[in-house]
Write a protein that holds these residues in place. Structure first.
Motif, PDB file in Angstrom:
ATOM      1  N   LEU A  16       0.846  -1.186   0.000  1.00 32.44           N
ATOM      2  CA  LEU A  16       0.000   0.000   0.000  1.00 32.44           C
ATOM      3  C   LEU A  16       0.884   1.239   0.000  1.00 32.44           C
ATOM      4  O   LEU A  16       1.917   1.264   0.659  1.00 32.44           O
ATOM      5  CB  LEU A  16      -0.917   0.009   1.220  1.00 32.44           C
ATOM      6  N   THR A  17       0.480   2.263  -0.755  1.00 35.06           N
ATOM      7  CA  THR A  17       1.308   3.451  -0.919  1.00 35.06           C
ATOM      8  C   THR A  17       0.819   4.603  -0.057  1.00 35.06           C
ATOM      9  O   THR A  17      -0.341   5.012  -0.157  1.00 35.06           O
ATOM     10  CB  THR A  17       1.313   3.894  -2.392  1.00 35.06           C
ATOM     11  N   GLN A  18       1.718   5.082   0.784  1.00 34.23           N
ATOM     12  CA  GLN A  18       1.444   6.247   1.620  1.00 34.23           C
ATOM     13  C   GLN A  18       2.498   7.310   1.337  1.00 34.23           C
ATOM     14  O   GLN A  18       3.639   6.991   1.002  1.00 34.23           O
ATOM     15  CB  GLN A  18       1.532   5.893   3.112  1.00 34.23           C
ATOM     16  N   PRO A  19       2.147   8.587   1.546  1.00 30.83           N
ATOM     17  CA  PRO A  19       3.183   9.627   1.441  1.00 30.83           C
ATOM     18  C   PRO A  19       4.154   9.459   2.606  1.00 30.83           C
ATOM     19  O   PRO A  19       3.735   9.119   3.715  1.00 30.83           O
ATOM     20  CB  PRO A  19       2.388  10.931   1.563  1.00 30.83           C
ATOM     21  N   PRO A  20       5.445   9.679   2.378  1.00 33.43           N
ATOM     22  CA  PRO A  20       6.416   9.475   3.461  1.00 33.43           C
ATOM     23  C   PRO A  20       6.256  10.466   4.608  1.00 33.43           C
ATOM     24  O   PRO A  20       6.610  10.140   5.745  1.00 33.43           O
ATOM     25  CB  PRO A  20       7.775   9.646   2.773  1.00 33.43           C
ATOM     26  N   SER A  21       5.713  11.643   4.332  1.00 36.77           N
ATOM     27  CA  SER A  21       5.605  12.628   5.388  1.00 36.77           C
ATOM     28  C   SER A  21       4.361  13.483   5.217  1.00 36.77           C
ATOM     29  O   SER A  21       3.813  13.600   4.110  1.00 36.77           O
ATOM     30  CB  SER A  21       6.848  13.524   5.417  1.00 36.77           C
ATOM     31  N   ALA A  22       3.924  14.048   6.329  1.00 34.60           N
ATOM     32  CA  ALA A  22       2.818  14.993   6.368  1.00 34.60           C
ATOM     33  C   ALA A  22       3.050  15.906   7.565  1.00 34.60           C
ATOM     34  O   ALA A  22       3.733  15.516   8.525  1.00 34.60           O
ATOM     35  CB  ALA A  22       1.476  14.289   6.477  1.00 34.60           C
ATOM     36  N   SER A  23       2.501  17.087   7.508  1.00 35.19           N
ATOM     37  CA  SER A  23       2.696  18.004   8.634  1.00 35.19           C
ATOM     38  C   SER A  23       1.549  18.992   8.738  1.00 35.19           C
ATOM     39  O   SER A  23       0.811  19.229   7.772  1.00 35.19           O
ATOM     40  CB  SER A  23       4.023  18.758   8.478  1.00 35.19           C
ATOM     41  N   GLY A  24       1.440  19.563   9.913  1.00 34.48           N
ATOM     42  CA  GLY A  24       0.430  20.580  10.163  1.00 34.48           C
ATOM     43  C   GLY A  24       0.705  21.272  11.476  1.00 34.48           C
ATOM     44  O   GLY A  24       1.426  20.732  12.330  1.00 34.48           O
ATOM     45  N   SER A  25       0.142  22.433  11.642  1.00 33.01           N
ATOM     46  CA  SER A  25       0.299  23.192  12.875  1.00 33.01           C
ATOM     47  C   SER A  25      -0.756  22.757  13.880  1.00 33.01           C
ATOM     48  O   SER A  25      -1.805  22.216  13.502  1.00 33.01           O
ATOM     49  CB  SER A  25       0.179  24.687  12.598  1.00 33.01           C
TER      50      SER A  25
ATOM     51  N   VAL B  19      -1.880  -6.698   4.025  1.00 32.07           N
ATOM     52  CA  VAL B  19      -0.856  -5.828   3.456  1.00 32.07           C
ATOM     53  C   VAL B  19      -0.813  -4.524   4.245  1.00 32.07           C
ATOM     54  O   VAL B  19      -1.839  -4.075   4.772  1.00 32.07           O
ATOM     55  CB  VAL B  19      -1.112  -5.544   1.961  1.00 32.07           C
ATOM     56  N   PHE B  20       0.381  -3.951   4.326  1.00 36.17           N
ATOM     57  CA  PHE B  20       0.594  -2.701   5.052  1.00 36.17           C
ATOM     58  C   PHE B  20       1.097  -1.620   4.099  1.00 36.17           C
ATOM     59  O   PHE B  20       1.671  -1.913   3.047  1.00 36.17           O
ATOM     60  CB  PHE B  20       1.645  -2.893   6.150  1.00 36.17           C
ATOM     61  N   GLY B  21       0.887  -0.385   4.526  1.00 35.50           N
ATOM     62  CA  GLY B  21       1.499   0.742   3.853  1.00 35.50           C
ATOM     63  C   GLY B  21       2.899   0.977   4.389  1.00 35.50           C
ATOM     64  O   GLY B  21       3.286   0.415   5.422  1.00 35.50           O
ATOM     65  N   GLY B  22       3.662   1.803   3.693  1.00 33.14           N
ATOM     66  CA  GLY B  22       5.036   2.055   4.086  1.00 33.14           C
ATOM     67  C   GLY B  22       5.180   3.039   5.246  1.00 33.14           C
ATOM     68  O   GLY B  22       6.279   3.219   5.775  1.00 33.14           O
ATOM     69  N   GLY B  23       4.092   3.672   5.629  1.00 32.93           N
ATOM     70  CA  GLY B  23       4.116   4.574   6.775  1.00 32.93           C
ATOM     71  C   GLY B  23       4.258   6.034   6.382  1.00 32.93           C
ATOM     72  O   GLY B  23       4.899   6.360   5.374  1.00 32.93           O
ATOM     73  N   THR B  24       3.653   6.896   7.172  1.00 34.18           N
ATOM     74  CA  THR B  24       3.733   8.342   6.998  1.00 34.18           C
ATOM     75  C   THR B  24       4.153   8.977   8.311  1.00 34.18           C
ATOM     76  O   THR B  24       3.518   8.736   9.343  1.00 34.18           O
ATOM     77  CB  THR B  24       2.378   8.933   6.569  1.00 34.18           C
ATOM     78  N   LYS B  25       5.209   9.748   8.266  1.00 33.99           N
ATOM     79  CA  LYS B  25       5.669  10.454   9.469  1.00 33.99           C
ATOM     80  C   LYS B  25       4.913  11.774   9.566  1.00 33.99           C
ATOM     81  O   LYS B  25       5.063  12.652   8.717  1.00 33.99           O
ATOM     82  CB  LYS B  25       7.168  10.699   9.433  1.00 33.99           C
ATOM     83  N   LEU B  26       4.088  11.890  10.606  1.00 35.04           N
ATOM     84  CA  LEU B  26       3.310  13.104  10.826  1.00 35.04           C
ATOM     85  C   LEU B  26       4.062  14.013  11.787  1.00 35.04           C
ATOM     86  O   LEU B  26       4.372  13.611  12.914  1.00 35.04           O
ATOM     87  CB  LEU B  26       1.930  12.770  11.386  1.00 35.04           C
ATOM     88  N   THR B  27       4.345  15.214  11.324  1.00 34.57           N
ATOM     89  CA  THR B  27       5.036  16.205  12.146  1.00 34.57           C
ATOM     90  C   THR B  27       4.066  17.322  12.513  1.00 34.57           C
ATOM     91  O   THR B  27       3.383  17.865  11.643  1.00 34.57           O
ATOM     92  CB  THR B  27       6.242  16.793  11.390  1.00 34.57           C
ATOM     93  N   VAL B  28       4.019  17.627  13.793  1.00 35.48           N
ATOM     94  CA  VAL B  28       3.208  18.760  14.261  1.00 35.48           C
ATOM     95  C   VAL B  28       4.155  19.940  14.415  1.00 35.48           C
ATOM     96  O   VAL B  28       5.061  19.918  15.259  1.00 35.48           O
ATOM     97  CB  VAL B  28       2.491  18.427  15.579  1.00 35.48           C
TER      98      VAL B  28
END
Lengths: 111, 124
Positions: free
Chosen positions: A4-13, A101-110
Protein backbone atom coordinates in the motif's frame (compact mmCIF):
# COMPACT_ATOMS: atom_id res chain seq x y z
CA UNK A 1 8.44 -2.00 -1.28
CA UNK A 2 5.15 -1.96 0.62
CA UNK A 3 1.95 -3.13 -0.99
CA UNK A 4 0.00 0.00 0.00
CA UNK A 5 1.31 3.45 -0.92
CA UNK A 6 1.44 6.25 1.62
CA UNK A 7 3.18 9.63 1.44
CA UNK A 8 6.42 9.47 3.46
CA UNK A 9 5.60 12.63 5.39
CA UNK A 10 2.82 14.99 6.37
CA UNK A 11 2.70 18.00 8.63
CA UNK A 12 0.43 20.58 10.16
CA UNK A 13 0.30 23.19 12.87
CA UNK A 14 -1.50 22.65 16.18
CA UNK A 15 -5.23 22.91 15.70
CA UNK A 16 -5.09 22.26 11.96
CA UNK A 17 -6.28 19.18 10.10
CA UNK A 18 -4.12 16.76 8.15
CA UNK A 19 -5.16 13.94 5.82
CA UNK A 20 -2.96 10.95 5.02
CA UNK A 21 -3.74 8.79 1.99
CA UNK A 22 -3.27 5.08 1.52
CA UNK A 23 -3.52 3.74 -2.03
CA UNK A 24 -3.94 0.08 -2.80
CA UNK A 25 -5.58 -1.93 -5.53
CA UNK A 26 -8.90 -3.55 -6.35
CA UNK A 27 -7.58 -6.69 -4.64
CA UNK A 28 -7.17 -5.13 -1.23
CA UNK A 29 -8.37 -1.62 -0.28
CA UNK A 30 -10.83 -1.50 -3.16
CA UNK A 31 -12.32 -4.91 -2.45
CA UNK A 32 -12.68 -5.00 1.32
CA UNK A 33 -13.87 -2.65 4.05
CA UNK A 34 -11.13 -3.98 6.33
CA UNK A 35 -8.82 -0.98 6.23
CA UNK A 36 -7.14 -0.14 9.51
CA UNK A 37 -4.86 2.67 10.64
CA UNK A 38 -2.13 2.44 13.28
CA UNK A 39 -0.20 5.08 15.19
CA UNK A 40 3.35 4.29 16.22
CA UNK A 41 5.54 6.37 18.49
CA UNK A 42 9.30 5.73 18.48
CA UNK A 43 10.25 2.51 20.20
CA UNK A 44 6.64 1.51 20.76
CA UNK A 45 4.32 -1.05 19.21
CA UNK A 46 1.70 0.17 16.73
CA UNK A 47 -1.64 1.23 18.21
CA UNK A 48 -4.96 0.67 16.44
CA UNK A 49 -6.62 4.01 15.69
CA UNK A 50 -9.19 3.18 12.98
CA UNK A 51 -10.64 -0.14 11.82
CA UNK A 52 -13.13 -1.16 9.14
CA UNK A 53 -12.36 2.07 7.27
CA UNK A 54 -13.97 4.51 9.69
CA UNK A 55 -14.60 2.94 13.10
CA UNK A 56 -12.74 4.09 16.19
CA UNK A 57 -11.78 1.76 19.03
CA UNK A 58 -12.79 2.80 22.50
CA UNK A 59 -10.45 5.46 23.83
CA UNK A 60 -9.35 6.88 20.48
CA UNK A 61 -10.24 10.58 20.23
CA UNK A 62 -12.89 11.55 17.69
CA UNK A 63 -10.30 13.86 16.15
CA UNK A 64 -9.24 10.77 14.22
CA UNK A 65 -11.46 9.74 11.33
CA UNK A 66 -11.18 7.46 8.34
CA UNK A 67 -12.76 7.13 4.93
CA UNK A 68 -12.37 5.27 1.65
CA UNK A 69 -13.01 5.96 -2.00
CA UNK A 70 -12.25 3.27 -4.53
CA UNK A 71 -8.73 1.97 -4.00
CA UNK A 72 -7.68 4.81 -1.69
CA UNK A 73 -8.29 5.10 2.03
CA UNK A 74 -7.64 8.23 4.07
CA UNK A 75 -6.95 9.10 7.68
CA UNK A 76 -7.80 12.61 8.85
CA UNK A 77 -6.49 14.04 12.08
CA UNK A 78 -8.38 17.17 13.10
CA UNK A 79 -7.37 19.66 15.75
CA UNK A 80 -3.75 18.52 15.65
CA UNK A 81 -2.04 18.15 18.98
CA UNK A 82 1.63 17.71 19.80
CA UNK A 83 1.06 14.11 20.90
CA UNK A 84 -0.26 13.23 17.43
CA UNK A 85 3.29 13.45 16.10
CA UNK A 86 4.07 9.85 15.18
CA UNK A 87 4.29 7.40 12.30
CA UNK A 88 0.98 6.26 10.82
CA UNK A 89 0.48 3.01 8.93
CA UNK A 90 -2.50 1.73 7.00
CA UNK A 91 -3.31 -1.92 6.48
CA UNK A 92 -5.88 -3.87 4.54
CA UNK A 93 -7.13 -7.38 4.32
CA UNK A 94 -6.10 -8.68 0.91
CA UNK A 95 -7.93 -11.94 0.42
CA UNK A 96 -6.92 -15.55 0.86
CA UNK A 97 -3.70 -15.26 -1.17
CA UNK A 98 -1.98 -12.27 0.39
CA UNK A 99 -4.04 -12.01 3.57
CA UNK A 100 -2.69 -8.74 5.07
CA UNK A 101 -0.86 -5.83 3.46
CA UNK A 102 0.59 -2.70 5.05
CA UNK A 103 1.50 0.74 3.85
CA UNK A 104 5.04 2.05 4.09
CA UNK A 105 4.12 4.57 6.78
CA UNK A 106 3.73 8.34 7.00
CA UNK A 107 5.67 10.45 9.47
CA UNK A 108 3.31 13.10 10.83
CA UNK A 109 5.04 16.21 12.15
CA UNK A 110 3.21 18.76 14.26
CA UNK A 111 4.92 22.06 13.50
CA UNK B 1 -7.50 -6.34 29.39
CA UNK B 2 -5.57 -8.41 26.90
CA UNK B 3 -1.81 -8.49 27.26
CA UNK B 4 0.74 -10.14 25.00
CA UNK B 5 4.20 -10.82 26.43
CA UNK B 6 6.95 -11.82 24.02
CA UNK B 7 10.08 -13.76 24.85
CA UNK B 8 13.00 -15.17 22.92
CA UNK B 9 16.60 -14.48 21.93
CA UNK B 10 17.63 -11.22 20.33
CA UNK B 11 20.55 -12.66 18.39
CA UNK B 12 20.43 -15.54 15.92
CA UNK B 13 23.22 -16.83 13.71
CA UNK B 14 22.74 -17.04 9.93
CA UNK B 15 21.23 -20.35 8.73
CA UNK B 16 19.84 -21.09 12.20
CA UNK B 17 16.25 -20.93 13.46
CA UNK B 18 14.61 -17.86 14.97
CA UNK B 19 12.22 -18.81 17.79
CA UNK B 20 9.89 -16.46 19.67
CA UNK B 21 6.99 -17.03 22.04
CA UNK B 22 3.99 -14.84 22.80
CA UNK B 23 2.19 -15.45 26.10
CA UNK B 24 -1.46 -14.38 26.22
CA UNK B 25 -3.33 -13.03 29.23
CA UNK B 26 -6.91 -11.82 29.20
CA UNK B 27 -7.91 -14.02 26.25
CA UNK B 28 -7.44 -17.56 25.03
CA UNK B 29 -5.33 -18.84 22.17
CA UNK B 30 -8.30 -21.14 21.48
CA UNK B 31 -10.72 -18.21 21.18
CA UNK B 32 -13.33 -18.61 18.44
CA UNK B 33 -13.30 -14.90 17.67
CA UNK B 34 -9.61 -14.05 17.45
CA UNK B 35 -6.54 -14.98 15.45
CA UNK B 36 -2.96 -14.85 16.66
CA UNK B 37 -0.44 -13.23 14.37
CA UNK B 38 3.25 -12.52 13.91
CA UNK B 39 4.29 -9.28 12.22
CA UNK B 40 7.77 -7.87 11.75
CA UNK B 41 9.14 -4.41 11.07
CA UNK B 42 12.42 -3.35 9.54
CA UNK B 43 13.63 -0.12 7.90
CA UNK B 44 13.99 -1.85 4.55
CA UNK B 45 10.71 -3.81 4.49
CA UNK B 46 8.44 -1.74 6.76
CA UNK B 47 5.66 -3.65 8.49
CA UNK B 48 5.37 -7.16 7.11
CA UNK B 49 2.70 -9.66 8.09
CA UNK B 50 4.21 -13.14 8.54
CA UNK B 51 1.38 -15.43 9.51
CA UNK B 52 -1.28 -16.46 12.00
CA UNK B 53 -3.02 -19.31 13.71
CA UNK B 54 -6.62 -19.52 14.88
CA UNK B 55 -9.09 -22.06 16.20
CA UNK B 56 -12.49 -22.67 14.65
CA UNK B 57 -13.32 -26.22 15.76
CA UNK B 58 -9.85 -27.09 14.48
CA UNK B 59 -6.59 -25.22 14.09
CA UNK B 60 -5.87 -23.17 11.01
CA UNK B 61 -2.61 -21.67 9.82
CA UNK B 62 -2.03 -18.92 7.25
CA UNK B 63 1.42 -17.80 6.14
CA UNK B 64 2.80 -15.04 3.98
CA UNK B 65 4.05 -16.22 0.61
CA UNK B 66 7.43 -14.57 1.25
CA UNK B 67 8.23 -16.86 4.22
CA UNK B 68 5.90 -19.80 3.67
CA UNK B 69 8.68 -22.33 3.13
CA UNK B 70 10.49 -21.33 6.33
CA UNK B 71 7.84 -20.45 8.90
CA UNK B 72 5.88 -22.35 11.53
CA UNK B 73 3.41 -20.85 13.99
CA UNK B 74 2.22 -23.13 16.77
CA UNK B 75 -0.38 -22.67 19.49
CA UNK B 76 0.25 -24.07 22.96
CA UNK B 77 -3.08 -24.40 24.76
CA UNK B 78 -1.51 -25.70 27.99
CA UNK B 79 0.42 -22.45 28.41
CA UNK B 80 -2.02 -20.17 26.53
CA UNK B 81 0.64 -18.95 24.15
CA UNK B 82 1.77 -19.26 20.57
CA UNK B 83 5.16 -19.37 18.97
CA UNK B 84 7.04 -18.40 15.83
CA UNK B 85 9.78 -20.41 14.23
CA UNK B 86 11.59 -19.07 11.19
CA UNK B 87 14.17 -21.39 9.68
CA UNK B 88 17.32 -20.71 7.68
CA UNK B 89 17.51 -17.05 8.65
CA UNK B 90 19.70 -14.52 6.86
CA UNK B 91 20.60 -10.92 7.75
CA UNK B 92 17.50 -9.92 5.76
CA UNK B 93 15.42 -11.37 8.61
CA UNK B 94 16.80 -8.82 11.06
CA UNK B 95 13.77 -6.91 12.33
CA UNK B 96 11.59 -6.10 15.29
CA UNK B 97 9.12 -8.96 15.62
CA UNK B 98 5.65 -8.40 17.08
CA UNK B 99 2.90 -10.75 18.06
CA UNK B 100 -0.62 -9.35 17.70
CA UNK B 101 -4.22 -10.33 18.23
CA UNK B 102 -6.51 -10.07 15.24
CA UNK B 103 -10.03 -9.37 16.36
CA UNK B 104 -13.40 -9.79 14.70
CA UNK B 105 -12.45 -13.06 13.07
CA UNK B 106 -9.57 -14.35 11.01
CA UNK B 107 -10.05 -12.26 7.91
CA UNK B 108 -10.18 -8.70 9.19
CA UNK B 109 -6.56 -7.53 9.58
CA UNK B 110 -7.69 -5.63 12.71
CA UNK B 111 -4.81 -5.91 15.16
CA UNK B 112 -6.07 -4.50 18.44
CA UNK B 113 -3.44 -5.81 20.85
CA UNK B 114 0.29 -6.06 20.24
CA UNK B 115 3.24 -7.49 22.10
CA UNK B 116 6.07 -5.25 23.16
CA UNK B 117 8.25 -6.22 20.21
CA UNK B 118 11.53 -8.13 20.09
CA UNK B 119 14.50 -6.92 18.11
CA UNK B 120 16.05 -9.96 16.48
CA UNK B 121 19.42 -9.50 14.86
CA UNK B 122 20.76 -12.14 12.49
CA UNK B 123 24.52 -12.04 12.68
CA UNK B 124 27.45 -14.35 13.24
Amino acid sequence: QSALTQPPSASGSPGQSVTISCTGTSSDVGDYNYVSWYQQHPGKAPKLMIYEVSKRPSGVPDRFSGSKSGNTASLTVSGLQAEDEADYYCSSYAGSNNYVVFGGGTKLTVL
Amino acid sequence: QVQLQQSGPGLVKPSQTLSLTCAISGDSVSSNSAAWNWIRQSPSRGLEWLGRTYYRSKWYYDYAVSVKSRITINPDTSKNQFSLQLNSVTPEDTAVYYCARETGGAATAIFDYWGQGTLVTVSS
